[in-house]
Design a protein around this motif. Structure first.
Motif, mmCIF file in Angstrom:
data_model
loop_
_atom_site.group_PDB
_atom_site.id
_atom_site.type_symbol
_atom_site.label_atom_id
_atom_site.label_comp_id
_atom_site.label_asym_id
_atom_site.label_seq_id
_atom_site.Cartn_x
_atom_site.Cartn_y
_atom_site.Cartn_z
ATOM 1 N N ALA A 264 0.827 -1.199 0.000
ATOM 2 C CA ALA A 264 0.000 0.000 0.000
ATOM 3 C C ALA A 264 0.867 1.258 0.000
ATOM 4 N N ASP A 265 1.994 1.203 0.722
ATOM 5 C CA ASP A 265 2.895 2.356 0.766
ATOM 6 C C ASP A 265 3.529 2.613 -0.603
ATOM 7 N N ILE A 266 3.924 1.547 -1.292
ATOM 8 C CA ILE A 266 4.513 1.716 -2.623
ATOM 9 C C ILE A 266 3.484 2.296 -3.584
ATOM 10 N N ARG A 267 2.262 1.768 -3.562
ATOM 11 C CA ARG A 267 1.213 2.287 -4.437
ATOM 12 C C ARG A 267 0.894 3.748 -4.109
ATOM 13 N N SER A 268 0.927 4.075 -2.814
ATOM 14 C CA SER A 268 0.674 5.453 -2.397
ATOM 15 C C SER A 268 1.738 6.398 -2.941
ATOM 16 N N ARG A 269 2.989 5.951 -2.914
ATOM 17 C CA ARG A 269 4.079 6.779 -3.443
ATOM 18 C C ARG A 269 3.926 6.998 -4.950
ATOM 19 N N VAL A 270 3.516 5.943 -5.654
ATOM 20 C CA VAL A 270 3.316 6.077 -7.105
ATOM 21 C C VAL A 270 2.128 6.992 -7.383
ATOM 22 N N ALA A 271 1.065 6.842 -6.604
ATOM 23 C CA ALA A 271 -0.111 7.714 -6.774
ATOM 24 C C ALA A 271 0.263 9.168 -6.529
ATOM 25 N N GLN A 272 1.127 9.412 -5.548
ATOM 26 C CA GLN A 272 1.569 10.782 -5.281
ATOM 27 C C GLN A 272 2.378 11.338 -6.452
ATOM 28 N N ALA A 273 3.194 10.481 -7.055
ATOM 29 C CA ALA A 273 3.964 10.905 -8.228
ATOM 30 C C ALA A 273 3.025 11.277 -9.378
ATOM 31 N N ILE A 274 1.954 10.494 -9.551
ATOM 32 C CA ILE A 274 0.974 10.797 -10.600
ATOM 33 C C ILE A 274 0.263 12.114 -10.294
ATOM 34 N N HIS A 275 -0.097 12.306 -9.030
ATOM 35 C CA HIS A 275 -0.733 13.579 -8.630
ATOM 36 C C HIS A 275 0.207 14.744 -8.909
ATOM 37 N N GLY B 247 1.833 19.176 -15.244
ATOM 38 C CA GLY B 247 1.412 19.065 -16.638
ATOM 39 C C GLY B 247 1.803 17.785 -17.345
ATOM 40 N N GLU B 248 2.457 16.867 -16.637
ATOM 41 C CA GLU B 248 2.853 15.602 -17.261
ATOM 42 C C GLU B 248 1.702 14.600 -17.344
ATOM 43 N N VAL B 249 0.694 14.788 -16.495
ATOM 44 C CA VAL B 249 -0.437 13.863 -16.428
ATOM 45 C C VAL B 249 -1.739 14.631 -16.606
ATOM 46 N N THR B 250 -2.646 14.098 -17.396
ATOM 47 C CA THR B 250 -3.951 14.712 -17.606
ATOM 48 C C THR B 250 -4.735 14.762 -16.301
ATOM 49 N N GLY B 251 -5.442 15.854 -16.097
ATOM 50 C CA GLY B 251 -6.150 16.068 -14.838
ATOM 51 C C GLY B 251 -7.230 15.058 -14.528
ATOM 52 N N THR B 252 -7.747 14.381 -15.531
ATOM 53 C CA THR B 252 -8.834 13.419 -15.318
ATOM 54 C C THR B 252 -8.348 12.025 -14.926
ATOM 55 N N VAL B 253 -7.065 11.807 -14.930
ATOM 56 C CA VAL B 253 -6.512 10.487 -14.608
ATOM 57 C C VAL B 253 -6.762 10.148 -13.144
ATOM 58 N N ASP B 254 -7.217 8.920 -12.887
ATOM 59 C CA ASP B 254 -7.411 8.425 -11.526
ATOM 60 C C ASP B 254 -6.061 7.928 -11.007
ATOM 61 N N ALA B 255 -5.454 8.681 -10.081
ATOM 62 C CA ALA B 255 -4.097 8.375 -9.619
ATOM 63 C C ALA B 255 -4.013 7.010 -8.934
ATOM 64 N N ALA B 256 -4.984 6.698 -8.087
ATOM 65 C CA ALA B 256 -4.950 5.427 -7.365
ATOM 66 C C ALA B 256 -5.088 4.251 -8.319
ATOM 67 N N ASP B 257 -5.989 4.365 -9.289
ATOM 68 C CA ASP B 257 -6.198 3.288 -10.250
ATOM 69 C C ASP B 257 -4.947 3.047 -11.097
ATOM 70 N N GLN B 258 -4.352 4.118 -11.573
ATOM 71 C CA GLN B 258 -3.164 3.981 -12.410
ATOM 72 C C GLN B 258 -1.955 3.521 -11.598
ATOM 73 N N ALA B 259 -1.885 3.925 -10.335
ATOM 74 C CA ALA B 259 -0.791 3.458 -9.475
ATOM 75 C C ALA B 259 -0.872 1.946 -9.303
ATOM 76 N N LEU B 260 -2.091 1.436 -9.123
ATOM 77 C CA LEU B 260 -2.291 -0.002 -9.009
ATOM 78 C C LEU B 260 -1.769 -0.716 -10.250
ATOM 79 N N ARG B 261 -2.090 -0.194 -11.424
ATOM 80 C CA ARG B 261 -1.674 -0.827 -12.675
ATOM 81 C C ARG B 261 -0.158 -0.780 -12.848
ATOM 82 N N ILE B 262 0.438 0.353 -12.532
ATOM 83 C CA ILE B 262 1.882 0.509 -12.713
ATOM 84 C C ILE B 262 2.647 -0.412 -11.767
ATOM 85 N N VAL B 263 2.211 -0.467 -10.503
ATOM 86 C CA VAL B 263 2.901 -1.320 -9.533
ATOM 87 C C VAL B 263 2.699 -2.795 -9.874
ATOM 88 N N ALA B 264 1.493 -3.159 -10.296
ATOM 89 C CA ALA B 264 1.232 -4.545 -10.697
ATOM 90 C C ALA B 264 2.104 -4.934 -11.887
#
Length: 213
Positions: A133-144, A150-167
């Motif tokens: 959960a901590d690793i996914r949280s760190r990735v979600a924070q990076a997405i936020h 400006g690197e990530v579109t504002g509509t992106v769900d950070a938690a959902d994408q963090a799950l996919r990236i870590v998986a």
């Protein structure tokens, strides 16, 4: 202070021995007696710090995660100082989870051993879940943060994408471990880049300002 330093040194000496045993002979080789022999200390000293195999494994797992976090923090600090994009820093951080050299291969084996024990131990399973959960949280924070710059579109769900990236990262790590010859490093890193690139589709405003200056 000397007592604290000695305590930390002895603790590290034992957990390093546990890691070497796991890497060389597997989790079944980890016993109090063999750990003591590997560390070059007495059985009594090991038992002073750890009363059970699970405790030794938990301490070793915690040590591995601490080293991983320290490397990631160093990469991020250096990346920010050098003006790297968040996507690049995220890729470098996640690559620390991939068994692409001796250090990371050893750490990956410890994680696998811990996962095996956690499947039958509620306490270890809780620690494993919290660590993930901590690793996914760190990735979600990076997405936020990517949204902010400006690197990530504002509509992106950070938690959902963090799950996919870590998986994806975990899957790449497992494939590298199982079939290192069939998963060359360039292909593994390209796959990780592709997954991150699906989320980080924009250009950092800070980078644009640097280019225009």
């Amino acid at each position: 202070m000397p007592r604290v330093a000695d305590h930390d040194a002895r603790h590290g000496q034992i957990t390093d021995a546990v890691q070497r045993l796991i890497v060389r002979d597997g989790l079944t080789a980890v016993t109090v007696a063999r750990t003591a022999a590997e560390a070059g200390v007495s059985v009594g000293l090991v038992q002073h710090y750890f009363t059970a195999k699970d405790e030794m494994l938990l301490a070793t797992f915690t040590c591995v995660n601490r080293r991983f976090t320290a490397r990631v923090d160093e990469l991020v600090n250096r990346g920010e100082a050098e003006g790297r994009t968040i996507a690049v820093m995220l890729r470098q951080a996640l690559a620390e989870l991939l068994p692409l050299d001796d250090t990371r291969r050893a750490e990956h084996l410890v994680r696998l051993a811990f996962a095996d024990q956690a499947a039958h131990n509620t306490r270890l399973a809780t620690v494993q879940k919290e660590t993930l959960a901590d690793i996914r949280s760190r990735v979600a924070q990076a997405i936020h943060n990517g949204k902010v710059c400006g690197e990530v579109t504002g509509t992106v769900d950070a938690a959902d994408q963090a799950l996919r990236i870590v998986a994806c990262t975990d899957g790449l790590a497992l494939h590298t471990h199982i079939d290192p010859d069939g998963t060359p490093e360039p292909a593994i890193l390209a796959a990780l880049d592709d997954q991150i690139g699906r989320v980080f589709t924009g250009t950092c405003r800070r980078a644009r300002r640097c280019q225009e200056a």
